[in-house]
Design an enzyme around this catalytic site. Sequence first.
Site, short mmCIF file in Angstrom:
data_model
loop_
_atom_site.label_atom_id
_atom_site.label_comp_id
_atom_site.label_asym_id
_atom_site.label_seq_id
_atom_site.Cartn_x
_atom_site.Cartn_y
_atom_site.Cartn_z
N ARG A 36 0.86 -1.18 0.00
CA ARG A 36 0.00 0.00 0.00
C ARG A 36 0.90 1.23 0.00
O ARG A 36 1.67 1.45 0.95
CB ARG A 36 -0.93 0.03 1.21
CG ARG A 36 -1.92 1.18 1.16
CD ARG A 36 -3.02 1.03 2.20
NE ARG A 36 -4.02 2.09 2.05
CZ ARG A 36 -4.04 3.21 2.79
NH1 ARG A 36 -3.11 3.39 3.72
NH2 ARG A 36 -4.96 4.13 2.59
N GLY A 37 0.79 2.01 -1.07
CA GLY A 37 1.70 3.11 -1.28
C GLY A 37 1.86 4.08 -0.13
O GLY A 37 2.98 4.36 0.30
N ASP A 87 1.62 3.76 2.94
CA ASP A 87 2.24 3.18 4.13
C ASP A 87 3.75 3.01 3.96
O ASP A 87 4.52 3.26 4.90
CB ASP A 87 1.62 1.82 4.45
CG ASP A 87 0.17 1.95 4.91
OD1 ASP A 87 -0.29 3.09 5.09
OD2 ASP A 87 -0.49 0.92 5.09
N THR A 88 4.19 2.53 2.78
CA THR A 88 5.60 2.08 2.67
C THR A 88 6.34 2.56 1.43
O THR A 88 7.53 2.30 1.29
CB THR A 88 5.65 0.54 2.68
OG1 THR A 88 5.03 0.04 1.48
CG2 THR A 88 4.95 -0.03 3.90
N ARG A 89 5.63 3.22 0.51
CA ARG A 89 6.28 3.52 -0.78
C ARG A 89 7.57 4.31 -0.61
O ARG A 89 8.60 4.00 -1.22
CB ARG A 89 5.34 4.27 -1.71
CG ARG A 89 5.98 4.58 -3.08
CD ARG A 89 5.18 5.55 -3.91
NE ARG A 89 3.87 5.03 -4.25
CZ ARG A 89 2.73 5.54 -3.80
NH1 ARG A 89 2.77 6.58 -2.97
NH2 ARG A 89 1.57 5.04 -4.15
N GLY A 105 -10.91 1.47 -12.26
CA GLY A 105 -12.08 0.64 -12.43
C GLY A 105 -12.37 -0.19 -11.20
O GLY A 105 -11.85 0.04 -10.12
N GLU A 131 -5.30 -7.95 -5.10
CA GLU A 131 -4.00 -8.47 -5.51
C GLU A 131 -3.63 -9.70 -4.69
O GLU A 131 -3.20 -10.72 -5.24
CB GLU A 131 -2.91 -7.42 -5.29
CG GLU A 131 -2.75 -6.44 -6.41
CD GLU A 131 -1.59 -5.49 -6.13
OE1 GLU A 131 -1.51 -4.49 -6.83
OE2 GLU A 131 -0.80 -5.75 -5.21
#
EC number: 3.2.2.-
Length: 1294
Positions: free
Chosen positions: A68-69, A71-73, A101, A135
Amino acid sequence: MSYLREVATAVALLLPFILLNKFWRPNSKDSIVNDDDDSTSEVDAISDSTNPSGSFPSVEYEVFLSFRGPDTREQFTDFLYQSLRRYKIHTFRDDDELLKGKEIGPNLLRAIDQSKIYVPIISSGYADSKWCLMELAEIVRRQEEDPRRIILPIFYMVDPSDVRHQTGCYKKAFRKHANKFDGQTIQNWKDALKKVGDLKGWHIGKNDKQGAIADKVSADIWSHISKENLILETDELVGIDDHITAVLEKLSLDSENVTMVGLYGMGGIGKTTTAKAVYNKISSCFDCCCFIDNIRETQEKDGVVVLQKKLVSEILRIDSGSVGFNNDSGGRKTIKERVSRFKILVVLDDVDEKFKFEDMLGSPKDFISQSRFIITSRSMRVLGTLNENQCKLYEVGSMSKPRSLELFSKHAFKKNTPPSYYETLANDVVDTTAGLPLTLKVIGSLLFKQEIAVWEDTLEQLRRTLNLDEVYDRLKISYDALNPEAKEIFLDIACFFIGQNKEEPYYMWTDCNFYPASNIIFLIQRCMIQVGDDDEFKMHDQLRDMGREIVRREDVLPWKRSRIWSAEEGIDLLLNKKGSSKVKAISIPWGVKYEFKSECFLNLSELRYLHAREAMLTGDFNNLLPNLKWLELPFYKHGEDDPPLTNYTMKNLIIVILEHSHITADDWGGWRHMMKMAERLKVVRLASNYSLYGRRVRLSDCWRFPKSIEVLSMTAIEMDEVDIGELKKLKTLVLKFCPIQKISGGTFGMLKGLRELCLEFNWGTNLREVVADIGQLSSLKVLKTTGAKEVEINEFPLGLKELSTSSRIPNLSQLLDLEVLKVYDCKDGFDMPPASPSEDESSVWWKVSKLKSLQLEKTRINVNVVDDASSGGHLPRYLLPTSLTYLKIYQCTEPTWLPGIENLENLTSLEVNDIFQTLGGDLDGLQGLRSLEILRIRKVNGLARIKGLKDLLCSSTCKLRKFYITECPDLIELLPCELGGQTVVVPSMAELTIRDCPRLEVGPMIRSLPKFPMLKKLDLAVANITKEEDLDAIGSLEELVSLELELDDTSSGIERIVSSSKLQKLTTLVVKVPSLREIEGLEELKSLQDLYLEGCTSLGRLPLEKLKELDIGGCPDLTELVQTVVAVPSLRGLTIRDCPRLEVGPMIQSLPKFPMLNELTLSMVNITKEDELEVLGSLEELDSLELTLDDTCSSIERISFLSKLQKLTTLIVEVPSLREIEGLAELKSLRILYLEGCTSLERLWPDQQQLGSLKNLNVLDIQGCKSLSVDHLSALKTTLPPRARITWPDQPYR
C-alpha cells in the site's frame, strides 16, 4: 495402423507437457512465523532440497511487490526495490495509481501471472485498500494453482497474528468493506490474509534498520532465483542421492581449505545432473556461484577467454562485454584480483584433455579459503592431471537396480513402478541398460504404450549389446525403432541444424514427405531432441555423437555416406568428383572462396541439401542435382568475367539463400533462369553485400518468382520490376534497400496470408498504389515502411504488433495490440495524440496501452498547445503513454521541448538527439522518471540546462546506470551545485560520459563523482578545467575500470596528473591533454593493462612498471620511455606510431626484456638499419606483428628474423623498400598475412615447394606488390591450401 493410432494418442496427451519441458525450483522451507506464540523472525530462505519443479511459461518478472503506497512507498518499499535492482532482479512494483475501475486490470493480472516470487508487504493500512486485497487474493490463487510459485510476506510494523485472524486494524477495515462487497468476496480476502499470515516471512519493527533488512530480503530472494538455470526434471533426480552424498563428503564444506572435486564417468551416466543437484543444494552457502556448462565445446569453438568472461560476469553480476580483458592472461589477472576474494562455488562441466585449470583460473591457492570447485569429465585421466592441486576424484557409476527401474518406469509407464503384467519384462529390459540414465530414458520412451511383442523384440536387441563398452549401440536401438522419416530428420538435426531455428528445415522436410510436424513431436517424446524457447533445435551431445556416428558407419569412405558436415571432406568430394547417389547433404561451413564447376556435382543425384560459404558455381548444370531442395551459398560472388552458370533447372528446389552476396554477371549469373524453373520454391533470401562492395546488385527486366513462395526476402538489390501477381501464398515479404522501378501484378492487399511486410528504404514509381489497400491484411503483425517515402497508407491493419513507418498514422487509436512504434522521416510529421485531462478512454494513448517502444526520428511532431490556466500554455501532462519503457527522439524539429516525460514512470531508456535546434531553454521532467536506467543526450543545439537531473540523482530510488551527454554546444549546467549530504549516494551509476560541451560548467559534476561509488567507466572530454586539483575527485572512484580524459587548450594549467592509489581496478587509461608534461603514480595502478596517450604534445617521460598494453601515438615531443628495459616484464601489447622524436632504436633493442609480449605494432617510426629488427626474432610469444614504414626507411630491403616466431598467427608488413622476406615458410601457425604496399617485394619464398607448408593460412593480401613475378604468382595458386583467400595485386583470386 494401431501403432500409428497409439502414437497419435500419445502426441495428444503429451503435447501440453512437452511444451513446458523446463522446470523451476521453489523454496521448500517451513514458515518461520510460529503459530503457537505468534512471533516472527527473519527468514533463512534457502532451499536445502533437490526436489524438482518446472519453469514458468513466458516469465517476465522474477519478483512481484504488493504494497500500500501511502504506508511504505517512500520508506521500506523503496529500500527493497532499490536493493533488488542492485541484485539485478527483475521486479514488478505495483502502485495504487495504476489501478482503475472495479477490477484488477489485465496488465496487473499479467504481471502477477508472469512472476515467480510474490512479496506482499503487509502494513497496517494494507487491508484498507480493496486493490491490495484483490492483488493478494489473486496471488494466493495463483500460488495454490502452481505450488512452484513462492510467497514471501513482510510484516511491516504489524503483528502477524492480527493478519492471520483479521483482528486489530484489519477488523476495522473489513467492517468498511462489508458494506460494499458481497460475502464471498470478503471471505476470499480473509482466506488470503490468513494463508499469508501463516507463512514464514520477515517482521519489521519500529527500531529495525530497514535498509539492512531490505538487503537481507534481496540476498535471500537472490538465493532462490540464482538457481534458475540449473533445471532438473523429476526423472533426472532419480537415483542420484548416493552420488550427492558422496560428492558432499568429498567437498568437505566444513574445511577452511580450497577444495576441488572431479566427477568422471561415461557419457550419459549422470555427471552433469549430479553436479547440478549438488550445486542447487549448497549454493546458498557461498558468496557467489557459477555453473559453466559445455566447457569442451565452448573452448574448442571460442577459446578460454569466453569461458573466463562468463565466469567473471556471473560472479560479479556484470555484462560480459564490460569485463575489461580480451586475452587469457588478462582474464586470469581479473579473476585473481576481483573474483578470488569471494567465497565461491564454481562448476566446470564437461572438460577434456585440452582444459587446464591454471590456464583459465590461475592457481587454486589464489582463491579465498572455503571456495569449492566441481569439475566433470568423461575421462579420469583428464581429472588425474589436477591431482597436484589436490583434486578429489569421484566416479559417477551406474544406477542401482531399484532406481533404474523407477527411472525406466517414469518413461515407459508414466509412473514410478511397472504394472504387474509388465513387471518381468521391465526388469529384464533394465538389466540390459547397465544403469545408464540416458539409455533408460530413451528406451523407456521408445516402449511407452507398445505391445508385448515390441517389448520382446527390443529386449532381444538390447541383449545383443550386453558386451559393448559404450552407449552408442544401446541408444541406437531407439533410433532403429524410428520410422524412416523420423530417422532422416534426426540425422539432419544431429549433423546440421543444432542451434538453428526450425522454420526453414520444416519446409525441406515437408517437401521430402518427412512429416516434420508429427515427427518432431515424436522425437521430443522419445527424448531424442529438444526445441528451445526460440524454436531452435537442441540435442544431448551423446545423441548428437550417436547420430553422426551412424552416418560415419555407413561407409569407410566419406563420399559414400549420406551426410558430410566436414569442410575438408566436402571440398575433397567436390573437387575430386567423388560424388555418389548415397550423398544426401553437404555442408562446407567456413569460407573456401573456390570455384566449383558443374562437373564437380556429377553423380550427386540424391543431394537435397547444399551449404557452401564463399563458393562459386559455374558451368552447365543441365540434369544435375535433380533432387536438391535446399541451396545456401552465403558470401557468393559472381562477376562479369567469371564463367557463366547455365541451365540451372533444379525444379525441386524449396529453399534458396544467397545472403551477403555480390552477383554482377549478366542474367545474374544464371540465377534468374533458375528462379523461373524452380516451380516449388518456398523460401528465397537474396542479399547483396552492400557494406563490403559499396554498391547494390542489379536485377534487370521483370523478375517473376514461382507462385509457391511463402518467404521472399531481398536486401540491397536494385530491380526494374517485380511481379507479385501470383504470390498469393506469401507469409513474409522483405524488400529492404531495394530500388524498384515497378511492382506489378496487383497490390499488397491481395496477399491475405501475409504476416510480415518490410519495405524499408525502398522507392519506386508505383509503390504508393500497391500499398493503398494494405489495411485489409488482418493477419499482418509486422509492418516496416521506414524510408519508403512513396508509401502513404490511409488505414493500417488493426492486428499490428510492430509498426515502423514514414507515413502518417490516421488510425493509431485502433491499433490496440501495438507494442513497438517507429516513425522515421515522415514529411507530414507525427500527430501527437491529445490526451484528455482525466486520461479516460477518449485518449489515444489510453487505448494503445500495450505500447512499450516509441521512436520518433527525423520527423516533425505535431502538437496542440493547451492555453489555459491549468496548463500554463504548455502541452497536457499525459501526452505520452505511461506504458513506455523506451523513448527515442532524434532530429525532430518540433516540439521545442519534451512534454509529459515526467509521467513515464516505466521508462528505462531515453535517447534525445538533435531536437532543440530552435530552443534557448531547458530539458525538464527527469525527476519523474523513477525507472530510468539509460539517458543519452547528443548534439542538442540550444539546450542550456537539464532540470530535474539533480532531483533524479538525489532520489533514493534512482536507477540511472548510464548517462551520456555529448555535443551540446550551448549547455551551461548539468547540476546547479554538487550533490551534497552524506545520504546522497547513487550506487546504480556505472557509466558517465560528458564530451564536447564547451560552455558547460563541469565542476559540480566532477566534484559529485564520489557520490557514484560504483562508477566503472568515466569518459570526460571537457573544457575550462584550470586547476589540477579539480580532478582529484576522480581518485575516489575505487570501482573505476576505464578512464578517458581529454582536455583542450583552455585547460593549459593541467601539466601534471597524479594517479590515485585507490584506482586499483583501473585497467584502461586514455589521456589526451596537450599541456600534460608528466603522469605520476602509474606504478600504483596495479590493474592497469591498457594505456593510450594521444596528442600529449608536451609529455616528456613515463614510468611504466606494471603495464600490460601500451599504445602511444601522436606524441611529437615524446623522447623517452623511462624504465622500459627492466620495468615492464608483463607487457603484452605494444603500439608505437607517429612519434618522430622517440628514440625507437633503444626501445626495439629492449624488447627481449618483455618475455610475455604477444602483440607488437611499429607504425611510421624511424628505423634506419635492418639489423635493428633482428632482435624481434627473440619474441617467441609473439602472436601478432605489424611493421609499417614509409619512404624515409629506404634502407630496409630484407627481413630475416621470422623463422623463430613459431606462434605468430598474424603478420602485417607495409615497407615500400622491402625486396625479400625470409622465413615465412617456417611460420606453421600463420593464418593472416598482409603485404599490401610492399611495392618492391620480388618474392615471398626462395623455394616455391615450401609454400605448401602453411597449412593454416586463411588470408593472403599481396595487393600493391607489383614486383612479384608471374611464376611466383602461379606457384601460389597451386600450392597454398584451398581455404586461403588471396587478394592479388590487381584482382581477387577464386
